[in-house]
Scaffold this active site. Structure first.
Site, short mmCIF file in Angstrom:
data_model
loop_
_atom_site.label_atom_id
_atom_site.label_comp_id
_atom_site.label_asym_id
_atom_site.label_seq_id
_atom_site.Cartn_x
_atom_site.Cartn_y
_atom_site.Cartn_z
N SER A 280 21.67 -20.04 18.05
CA SER A 280 22.61 -20.23 19.15
C SER A 280 23.28 -18.90 19.48
O SER A 280 23.81 -18.23 18.59
CB SER A 280 23.66 -21.27 18.74
N HIS B 149 26.07 -18.03 21.05
CA HIS B 149 27.51 -17.77 20.97
C HIS B 149 28.00 -17.51 19.54
O HIS B 149 29.17 -17.21 19.32
CB HIS B 149 28.31 -18.89 21.65
N THR C 242 15.74 -26.08 35.15
CA THR C 242 15.68 -24.68 35.59
C THR C 242 16.34 -23.79 34.54
O THR C 242 17.44 -24.07 34.08
CB THR C 242 16.38 -24.52 36.96
N CYS D 91 34.04 -29.71 14.51
CA CYS D 91 33.85 -31.15 14.62
C CYS D 91 34.80 -31.90 13.69
O CYS D 91 35.22 -33.00 13.99
CB CYS D 91 32.41 -31.51 14.28
C1 LIG Z 1 27.60 -23.83 15.80
C2 LIG Z 1 26.54 -24.47 14.98
C3 LIG Z 1 25.63 -25.39 15.55
C4 LIG Z 1 25.76 -25.85 16.97
O1 LIG Z 1 25.40 -24.86 17.89
P1 LIG Z 1 25.85 -25.03 19.43
O2 LIG Z 1 25.17 -23.90 20.12
O3 LIG Z 1 27.33 -24.92 19.44
O4 LIG Z 1 25.34 -26.35 19.87
C5 LIG Z 1 24.66 -25.92 14.74
N1 LIG Z 1 24.54 -25.56 13.45
C6 LIG Z 1 25.37 -24.68 12.87
C7 LIG Z 1 25.18 -24.31 11.45
C8 LIG Z 1 26.41 -24.11 13.61
O5 LIG Z 1 27.24 -23.25 13.04
#
Ligand SMILES: *Cc1c(COP(=O)(O)O)cnc(C)c1O
Length: 396
Positions: free
Chosen positions: A199, A201, A237, A324
């Site tokens: 991911s 971010h 897209t 979460c």
């Molecule tokens: C942040 C995270 C995710 C989720 O990623 P998103 O891009 O926010 O959906 C999944 N697994 C772990 C270990 C994370 O730290």
């Protein structure tokens, strides 16, 4: 003053990622599926980003599928491997009790559909061994999914060893590497990883974009139906600016891995040393192997939520665990999985640094946490019972 120490929740975008994004918003705005030149320029950019993300992981460009983030990649990887396994009568999955909810909730869904799930409990040090994974694999195991680095406590799993075990037993191996990519060197081929989620971010790229690496030969199941984007495996897209921002961020992060690890490890270890001076405190997970910027501690006799609010008032942005779990009163499933009792798990603090933090900030955080913990304990009836010997300390 404001100190951001919550980089496991998300990171600030880097200048390189922002610049890459804006140029693809201003100039190359076409749809890669269009046949005209503006669309085809975007298609070329997409191909370029796929090559760059693949190169960082040691994968082939055709093995990279862009998604909306880590959660989607986790969902698609697990559902795909389960669907593939079920066709051959394999309906057993091995995972761990301290995965991210994107993995755990997907496994819950599969359990309701008749799959059998074995969740291994990590040791108190926050690690699962390859031998334990090997012992859990059966003839009908379709998938092993074990996270690379834990998002709450930062401990790193023996991924190459688990990969070797899975390869030997002919079981698909997926790893949620969202906390590891950009922070730890990864080579999917050398480590025998079949599927990997990442991911943007979490490594100074934009939110809402990620990728799934899926080894050639493993069929993916669509989660989102529609157009033929991503070789027919993920409709919609393509978010070209975000994908280009991610490519820039992953390259920058991997180029700086060694330099950042050195800097972060020093700050992390000083943070652990300073906070360990607080009586009746404990580090969650072994100090090594651990993500270079990650610290998670429990302090007996206090509530993590109040600690966070008071730290915020002193300018320190921290977390009690995953985004979460915060906001709910349940203690972290990760801390329970490593054996912390409920009352101790409630008093947790996660501090996750990045290369922009400084040693001065670390010293400020240590001072602030010491003050706030002392203040909260003074007001806590539980702490007074402990001090007066009416109750026994859990953390010595
Ligand atoms: C942040 C995270 C995710 C989720 O990623 P998103 O891009 O926010 O959906 C999944 N697994 C772990 C270990 C994370 O730290």
């Amino acid at each position: 003053m404001q100190i951001y120490a919550d980089n496991a929740a998300t990171t600030k975008m880097s200048r390189a990622a922002i610049d890459a994004m804006t140029s693809y918003m201003n100039e190359v705005y076409g749809n890669p599926s269009s046949l005209h030149s503006i669309g085809q320029t975007a298609a070329e950019a997409l191909m370029d980003a796929r090559e760059r993300v693949a190169a960082v992981l040691g994968a082939k460009p055709r093995e990279i599928y862009f998604t909306s983030g880590g959660s989607e990649a986790d969902n698609q990887a697990i559902i795909s491997a389960a669907t593939f396994g079920a066709k051959k009568g394999k309906k057993h999955i091995v995972s761990t009790a301290f995965e991210h909810h994107a993995v755990l909730h997907t496994l819950d869904k599969l359990r309701k559909q008749g799959f059998e799930i074995t969740l291994l409990d990590p040791h108190e040090c926050g690690i699962i061994t390859a031998e334990e994974v090997a012992a859990a694999i059966r003839d009908d195991t379709a998938l092993v999914t074990v996270m690379y680095a834990n998002n709450e406590i930062g401990t790193i799993q023996p991924i190459a060893e688990i990969g070797a075990v899975c390869k030997e037993r002919g079981v698909i191996f997926h790893t949620d590497a969202v906390q590891a990519v950009g922070h730890i060197k990864i080579n999917v081929k050398e480590q025998n990883i079949d599927m990997l989620s990442l991911s943007a971010h979490k490594f100074h790229g934009p939110k809402g974009v990620g990728a799934l690496y899926c080894r050639l030969g493993i069929p993916l199941t669509n989660i989102i139906e529609g157009g033929a984007q991503e070789r027919g495996k993920r409709a919609g897209t393509e978010n070209i600016p975000a994908i280009m921002g991610m490519a820039a961020a992953i390259e920058e992060a991997s180029a700086k891995i060694d330099e950042n690890r050195e800097k972060l490890t020093k700050m992390r270890d000083r943070l652990i040393e300073g906070l360990s001076e607080i009586p009746h405190s404990i580090l969650n997970g072994a100090q090594n192997p651990r993500l270079p910027g990650s610290v998670n501690m429990c302090f007996e006799g206090i509530e993590g939520e109040s600690l966070l609010l008071l730290l915020d008032a002193k300018g320190v942005c921290a977390s009690s665990g995953s985004a979460c779990t915060s906001g709910s009163l349940d203690p972290s499933h990760v801390l329970l999985a490593i054996g912390r009792p409920h009352e101790v798990a409630h008093g947790s603090l996660r501090l996750t640094l990045c290369e922009d933090n400084t040693m001065e900030e670390v010293e400020y955080i240590i001072k602030a946490v010491k003050e706030v913990v002392a203040y909260l304990r003074e007001m806590s009836p539980v702490w007074h019972d402990l001090k007066e010997g009416k109750k026994k300390y859990v953390i010595q």
